[in-house]
Design an enzyme around this catalytic site. Structure first.
Site, PDB file in Angstrom:
ATOM      1  N   SER A 292      -0.764  -0.404 -10.106  1.00 43.54           N
ATOM      2  CA  SER A 292      -1.140  -1.418 -11.102  1.00 43.54           C
ATOM      3  C   SER A 292      -0.481  -1.238 -12.464  1.00 43.54           C
ATOM      4  CB  SER A 292      -2.670  -1.475 -11.247  1.00 43.54           C
ATOM      5  OG  SER A 292      -3.262  -1.882 -10.021  1.00 43.54           O
TER       6      SER A 292
ATOM      7  N   HIS B 155       4.897   6.283   1.381  1.00 47.95           N
ATOM      8  CA  HIS B 155       4.048   5.326   0.667  1.00 47.95           C
ATOM      9  C   HIS B 155       2.726   5.168   1.422  1.00 47.95           C
ATOM     10  CE1 HIS B 155       2.543   1.696  -1.196  1.00 47.95           C
ATOM     11  NE2 HIS B 155       3.387   1.925  -2.181  1.00 47.95           N
TER      12      HIS B 155
ATOM     13  N   ASN C 139       9.320  -1.181  -6.597  1.00 42.58           N
ATOM     14  CA  ASN C 139       9.086  -1.261  -5.152  1.00 42.58           C
ATOM     15  C   ASN C 139       8.663  -2.690  -4.832  1.00 42.58           C
ATOM     16  OD1 ASN C 139       8.338  -1.068  -2.507  1.00 42.58           O
ATOM     17  ND2 ASN C 139       6.603   0.311  -2.842  1.00 42.58           N
ATOM     18  N   TRP C 140       9.596  -3.452  -4.289  1.00 44.06           N
ATOM     19  CA  TRP C 140       9.307  -4.868  -4.002  1.00 44.06           C
ATOM     20  C   TRP C 140       8.430  -5.028  -2.769  1.00 44.06           C
ATOM     21  CZ3 TRP C 140      14.432  -8.151  -4.737  1.00 44.06           C
ATOM     22  CH2 TRP C 140      14.836  -8.071  -6.078  1.00 44.06           C
ATOM     23  N   LYS C 141       8.254  -3.970  -2.002  1.00 44.94           N
ATOM     24  CA  LYS C 141       7.530  -4.062  -0.724  1.00 44.94           C
ATOM     25  C   LYS C 141       8.163  -5.184   0.109  1.00 44.94           C
ATOM     26  CE  LYS C 141       3.646  -2.032  -3.059  1.00 44.94           C
ATOM     27  NZ  LYS C 141       2.224  -1.820  -3.154  1.00 44.94           N
TER      28      LYS C 141
ATOM     29  N   GLY D 186      -2.300  -2.293  -6.323  1.00 45.44           N
ATOM     30  CA  GLY D 186      -2.548  -3.728  -6.168  1.00 45.44           C
ATOM     31  C   GLY D 186      -3.931  -4.181  -6.586  1.00 45.44           C
TER      32      GLY D 186
ATOM     33  N   GLU E 140       1.034   2.689   2.087  1.00 43.47           N
ATOM     34  CA  GLU E 140       1.028   1.587   3.068  1.00 43.47           C
ATOM     35  C   GLU E 140       1.658   2.038   4.383  1.00 43.47           C
ATOM     36  OE1 GLU E 140       2.826  -1.249   0.401  1.00 43.47           O
ATOM     37  OE2 GLU E 140       0.974  -1.198  -0.771  1.00 43.47           O
TER      38      GLU E 140
ATOM     39  N   GLU F 206       0.443   8.076  -6.538  1.00 45.39           N
ATOM     40  CA  GLU F 206      -0.112   6.728  -6.432  1.00 45.39           C
ATOM     41  C   GLU F 206      -1.516   6.813  -5.840  1.00 45.39           C
ATOM     42  OE1 GLU F 206       3.161   3.497  -6.346  1.00 45.39           O
ATOM     43  OE2 GLU F 206       2.797   4.106  -4.295  1.00 45.39           O
TER      44      GLU F 206
HETATM   45  P1  13P Z   1       1.239  -2.211  -7.611  1.00 46.24           P
HETATM   46  O1  13P Z   1       2.050  -1.944  -8.857  1.00 46.24           O
HETATM   47  O2  13P Z   1       1.375  -3.630  -7.132  1.00 46.24           O
HETATM   48  O3  13P Z   1      -0.173  -1.756  -7.778  1.00 46.24           O
HETATM   49  O4  13P Z   1       1.868  -1.336  -6.434  1.00 46.24           O
HETATM   50  C1  13P Z   1       2.103   0.009  -6.670  1.00 46.24           C
HETATM   51  C2  13P Z   1       2.884   0.549  -5.548  1.00 46.24           C
HETATM   52  O5  13P Z   1       2.401   0.645  -4.431  1.00 46.24           O
HETATM   53  C3  13P Z   1       4.276   0.933  -5.810  1.00 46.24           C
HETATM   54  O6  13P Z   1       4.805   1.678  -4.778  1.00 46.24           O
END
Ligand code: 13P
Length: 230
Positions: A189, A86, A7-9, A159, A88, A153
């Protein structure tokens, strides 16, 4: 190999696409790798052997919805997966379980595979089962979750570099698996240092990787670790 989703966001560019495509050329199980870049970059992956998906989609197929992306358009450019729910999107864009469920139904109708993210916040840890049950209830009511992938998650792990202890991941993902009978990923993470211990947890079918998926070398190392696991 287990499933590895990147997931590159809201990160990455054409250059990163080229690097990732190049580094994954020698992947042994490309069908188990799913790259989810920002939607304008999806066209870069049309010729690859691995899978690709979107990070979000509209609750509608077409119409006057400025800025939205139709799941049928995603399908037409070769996406196989769509991440929904997600944290976010839930927290920054106020997406409710009901709204996420509207996307879920459309995605399944189009024969795409939803990757549904669920997870508790730090202050919800002591009653995580209730939180997850609430997030899961719409999907479970829907019935056939055969094709669906859930991603556990924990919000406090995203993060932060902090992961739950392995027994907790085993317990929570076993709970989700029991409730849904679906594939379950862990996200939060995940990096090349912890990938071996995380991916070896029996109840986990793979990982959803954020930050570490933006470094082609690190991501490739995670893929190599996964390729060794049955
Ligand atoms: P990180 O791996 O940067 O913690 O992010 C996880 C995430 O939100 C994947 O969707």
């Amino acid at each position: 190999m287990k499933i590895i989703v990147a997931n590159w966001k809201m990160n990455g560019d054409i250059d990163l696409c080229d690097k990732i495509i190049n580094s994954l050329k020698s992947a042994i199980y490309p069908e188990s790798i799913i790259i989810c870049p920002p939607s304008p970059l999806l066209f870069m992956f049309r010729e690859v052997k691995f899978k690709y998906g979107a990070q979000n989609c509209s609750t509608n197929l077409k119409g006057a919805f400025t800025g939205e992306i139709s799941p049928s358009l995603l399908k037409s450019i070769g996406c196989s997966y769509v991440i929904i729910g997600h944290s976010e999107r839930r927290n920054l864009f106020c997406e409710s379980n009901d709204y996420i469920f509207q996307k879920f139904k459309l995605i399944l109708e189009l024969d795409l595979i939803p990757i549904v993210c669920i997870g508790e916040k730090i202050n919800e840890r002591s009653y995580y089962k209730e939180v997850l049950e609430e997030q899961l209830k719409y999907f479970i009511k829907h019935g056939d979750l055969n094709k669906v992938i859930f991603a556990y998650e924990p919000v406090w792990s995203i993060g932060t570099g902090i992961i739950p202890n392995l027994d907790d991941i085993l317990e929570v993902t076993s709970f989700i698996k029991m409730q849904t009978q679906s594939k379950v990923l862990y996200g939060g993470s995940v990096n090349k240092k912890n990938a071996t211990e995380i991916l070896n947890i029996a109840s986990i079918d793979g990982a959803l990787v954020g930050g570490a998926s933006l470094d082609p070398n690190e991501f490739y190392e995670i893929i190599k670790i996964s390729e060794k696991i049955k």
